[in-house]
Enzyme design. Structure first.
Site, PDB file in Angstrom:
ATOM      1  N   GLY A   1      85.715  42.274 -88.962  1.00  0.00           N
ATOM      2  CA  GLY A   1      84.531  43.130 -89.040  1.00  0.00           C
ATOM      3  C   GLY A   1      83.348  42.506 -89.758  1.00  0.00           C
ATOM      4  O   GLY A   1      82.353  43.175 -90.007  1.00  0.00           O
TER       5      GLY A   1
ATOM      6  N   ARG B   1      97.785  36.841 -81.467  1.00  0.00           N
ATOM      7  CA  ARG B   1      98.832  36.955 -82.486  1.00  0.00           C
ATOM      8  C   ARG B   1      99.418  38.356 -82.429  1.00  0.00           C
ATOM      9  O   ARG B   1      98.953  39.203 -81.679  1.00  0.00           O
ATOM     10  CB  ARG B   1      98.218  36.730 -83.866  1.00  0.00           C
ATOM     11  CG  ARG B   1      97.059  37.692 -84.103  1.00  0.00           C
ATOM     12  CD  ARG B   1      96.578  37.740 -85.523  1.00  0.00           C
ATOM     13  NE  ARG B   1      95.265  38.351 -85.622  1.00  0.00           N
ATOM     14  CZ  ARG B   1      95.020  39.646 -85.675  1.00  0.00           C
ATOM     15  NH1 ARG B   1      96.008  40.508 -85.635  1.00  0.00           N
ATOM     16  NH2 ARG B   1      93.781  40.100 -85.766  1.00  0.00           N
TER      17      ARG B   1
HETATM   18  P1  ADP Z   1      86.228  41.620 -85.394  1.00  0.00           P
HETATM   19  O1  ADP Z   1      86.813  40.417 -84.751  1.00  0.00           O
HETATM   20  O2  ADP Z   1      85.407  41.295 -86.614  1.00  0.00           O
HETATM   21  O3  ADP Z   1      87.248  42.698 -85.645  1.00  0.00           O
HETATM   22  P2  ADP Z   1      85.309  42.965 -82.951  1.00  0.00           P
HETATM   23  O4  ADP Z   1      84.483  42.278 -81.948  1.00  0.00           O
HETATM   24  O5  ADP Z   1      86.772  43.131 -82.628  1.00  0.00           O
HETATM   25  O6  ADP Z   1      85.152  42.211 -84.367  1.00  0.00           O
HETATM   26  O7  ADP Z   1      84.705  44.390 -83.284  1.00  0.00           O
HETATM   27  C1  ADP Z   1      85.239  45.205 -84.308  1.00  0.00           C
HETATM   28  C2  ADP Z   1      84.701  46.617 -84.217  1.00  0.00           C
HETATM   29  O8  ADP Z   1      83.255  46.608 -84.296  1.00  0.00           O
HETATM   30  C3  ADP Z   1      85.008  47.332 -82.915  1.00  0.00           C
HETATM   31  O9  ADP Z   1      86.294  47.931 -82.924  1.00  0.00           O
HETATM   32  C4  ADP Z   1      83.879  48.357 -82.893  1.00  0.00           C
HETATM   33  O10 ADP Z   1      84.170  49.414 -83.789  1.00  0.00           O
HETATM   34  C5  ADP Z   1      82.686  47.594 -83.438  1.00  0.00           C
HETATM   35  N1  ADP Z   1      81.911  46.944 -82.339  1.00  0.00           N
HETATM   36  C6  ADP Z   1      82.007  45.647 -81.931  1.00  0.00           C
HETATM   37  N2  ADP Z   1      81.185  45.406 -80.869  1.00  0.00           N
HETATM   38  C7  ADP Z   1      80.535  46.570 -80.594  1.00  0.00           C
HETATM   39  C8  ADP Z   1      79.565  46.987 -79.608  1.00  0.00           C
HETATM   40  N3  ADP Z   1      79.079  46.147 -78.689  1.00  0.00           N
HETATM   41  N4  ADP Z   1      79.157  48.286 -79.638  1.00  0.00           N
HETATM   42  C9  ADP Z   1      79.632  49.166 -80.554  1.00  0.00           C
HETATM   43  N5  ADP Z   1      80.540  48.830 -81.500  1.00  0.00           N
HETATM   44  C10 ADP Z   1      81.004  47.553 -81.541  1.00  0.00           C
END
Ligand code: ADP
Length: 452
Positions: free
Chosen positions: A165, A291
């Site tokens: 995040g 993973r």
């Molecule tokens: P990380 O690898 O840091 O966990 P992610 O790409 O998996 O990042 O995104 C984590 C969270 O951030 C998602 O579950 C969502 O809550 C929010 N998020 C990420 N991209 C978007 C987007 N394009 N629109 C709205 N929320 C997003």
């Protein structure tokens, strides 16, 4: 068959892997820092070895220390758990160069999915729907503004190397872009040593739906349905469930088959999770984790399979022990993450556990490395336990969660936990109807949900 596996991790996930090894008749080796000499994973493994001082950079993240530990103990394979070295392609390369087996995908697949821009491009090529956004990295704030205008605000600036995040900033309007862009880059630089960012359309009320996949590395791939992990604080999951309350069997088959086919086409080996945002019946790929996930037990509960055992099997070149047709959903499962954190600010509060009692009974699983007298060290993640419940349906699972939380005792000197959060959530109608999205929890916290 492997005779001995070294687990390059700590806490509840190290125990999880030790348990799978024991059921398979495989010897386990725990590694630990000096701060973890009395930890449960050290006590539970067949053997243990100290790999360095408390800071993880000098112990759990030390490649030479871990490789030497394998040589000293004669372990043939390494299970990385989650976090730490689990998605470090360089580590996997070194493991293989030392003729050791890595229980996970190839270095190449980890690299491909670790860079989020490459991951999105790969997903697109494999026929997976992705979130609309910039074509690769965005090098200047002017370019960022142009993309904002093209896609329409709000947009989100994200770190290419992102994880946990971090390195993510929303720009609601063009006025916000300057600050969002520079802040995301600075955060990404500090957290990942790489300040490349890309831009995505910011979805306003999506759910976080992720598909569990498994490949045997020989061209076969299956999916084990979805988990809904929409209840998040600061982009971190706190409550996960399977199946997703909003997903129909047709949607599950549609997106599951796309993911399973992609995994098969890649020749992917091991467990993986394809993460999507889901809004108005559409799925949008955001990233793939190469993973085992923290929340894997909810999938294990509804399918009745041991995912760690399958990871070990395919790492040895054996086939998966099930086919897609064997996989049938049985009931509903929920996991809550219990952190040593003080509410309402979620400030980490490590310390000594004076009393610990784990809940039990039908459909209850407590994955935790706690014991009475254990000192939660201040050096690592604040996750101290995962409570997983399984019921014939979601209503039963929720009732069971409430009952199990009532049985759980974690008392400590200065230690507080996130347990009261879950008691409070269980009072909410939206949790019972399953009517929530990725913003629900933060809005509820802001509105004083914890005070009620
Ligand atoms: P990380 O690898 O840091 O966990 P992610 O790409 O998996 O990042 O995104 C984590 C969270 O951030 C998602 O579950 C969502 O809550 C929010 N998020 C990420 N991209 C978007 C987007 N394009 N629109 C709205 N929320 C997003």
């Amino acid at each position: 068959m492997f005779k001995k596996i070294l687990i390059a991790n700590r806490g509840e996930i190290a125990l999880r892997v030790i348990r799978a090894c024991r059921e398979m008749g495989i010897q386990s080796v725990a590694v630990h820092s000096t701060a973890d000499a009395d930890a449960m994973h050290v006590r539970m493994a067949d053997e243990s070895i100290c790999i360095g001082p408390a800071p993880s950079a000098d112990s759990y993240l030390s490649l030479p220390a871990i490789i030497s530990a394998c040589e000293v103990t004669g372990a043939e394979a390494i299970h990385p758990g989650y976090g730490f070295l689990s998605e470090n392609a360089q580590f996997v390369q070194i493991v293989e160069d030392h003729d050791l087996a890595f229980i996970g995908p190839t270095a190449e697949h980890i690299r491909q999915m670790g860079d989020k821009i490459t991951a999105k491009d790969t997903a697109k090529e494999l026929g997976i729907p992705v979130v609309p956004g910039s074509d690769g990295g965005v090098a200047t704030v002017e370019e960022a503004k142009k993309i904002g205008r093209d896609f329409g605000y709000p947009v989100i600036v994200k770190a290419t190397a992102g994880g946990g995040g971090r390195g993510m900033k929303v720009a609601a309007t063009e006025d916000d872009m300057e600050s969002a862009y520079h802040t995301a880059r600075a955060e990404a630089k500090a957290a990942f040593g790489n300040d490349e960012v890309y831009i995505e359309k910011y979805l306003q009320r999506p759910r976080h739906i992720e598909i569990q996949v498994f490949g045997d590395g020989q061209g076969n791939g299956v999916h084990l349905g979805e988990r809904d992990c929409s209840l998040q604080r600061r982009h971190q999951k706190v409550f996960e469930e399977a199946p997703g309350p909003s997903i129909t069997p047709q949607e599950r088959k549609y997106i599951g088959d796309i993911c399973a086919n992609a995994i098969a086409k890649m020749g992917y080996r091991g467990a993986g999770t394809v993460e999507f945002l889901y809004e108005d019946g559409e799925f949008y790929f955001i990233e793939m984790n190469t993973r085992l996930q923290v929340e894997h037990p909810v999938t294990e509960a509804i399918f009745g399979v041991d995912l760690v055992r399958e990871q070990i099997r395919v790492a040895e070149g054996m086939p998966l022990s099930f086919t897609q047709d064997d996989l049938e959903i049985n009931g509903a499962a929920i996991e809550v993450r219990i952190n040593a954190e003080r509410l309402p600010n979620f400030a980490p509060c490590p310390g000594e556990i004076t009393q610990y009692h784990a809940p039990g009974g039908l459909g209850v699983r407590m994955d935790s490395a706690l014991y009475s007298g254990y000192k939660v060290p201040p050096y690592y993640d604040s996750l101290i336990g995962k409570l997983i419940v399984h019921g014939r349906d979601r209503t039963e699972a929720l009732a069971r969660l409430q009952r199990a939380l009532g049985e759980l005792i974690i008392d400590g000197k200065g230690v507080e936990t996130t347990v009261p959060l879950f008691h409070a959530l269980l009072q909410e109608k939206d949790i019972h109807t399953g009517d929530y999205n990725i913003h629900w929890l933060e809005k509820w916290l802001d509105a004083g949900g914890l005070d009620g």
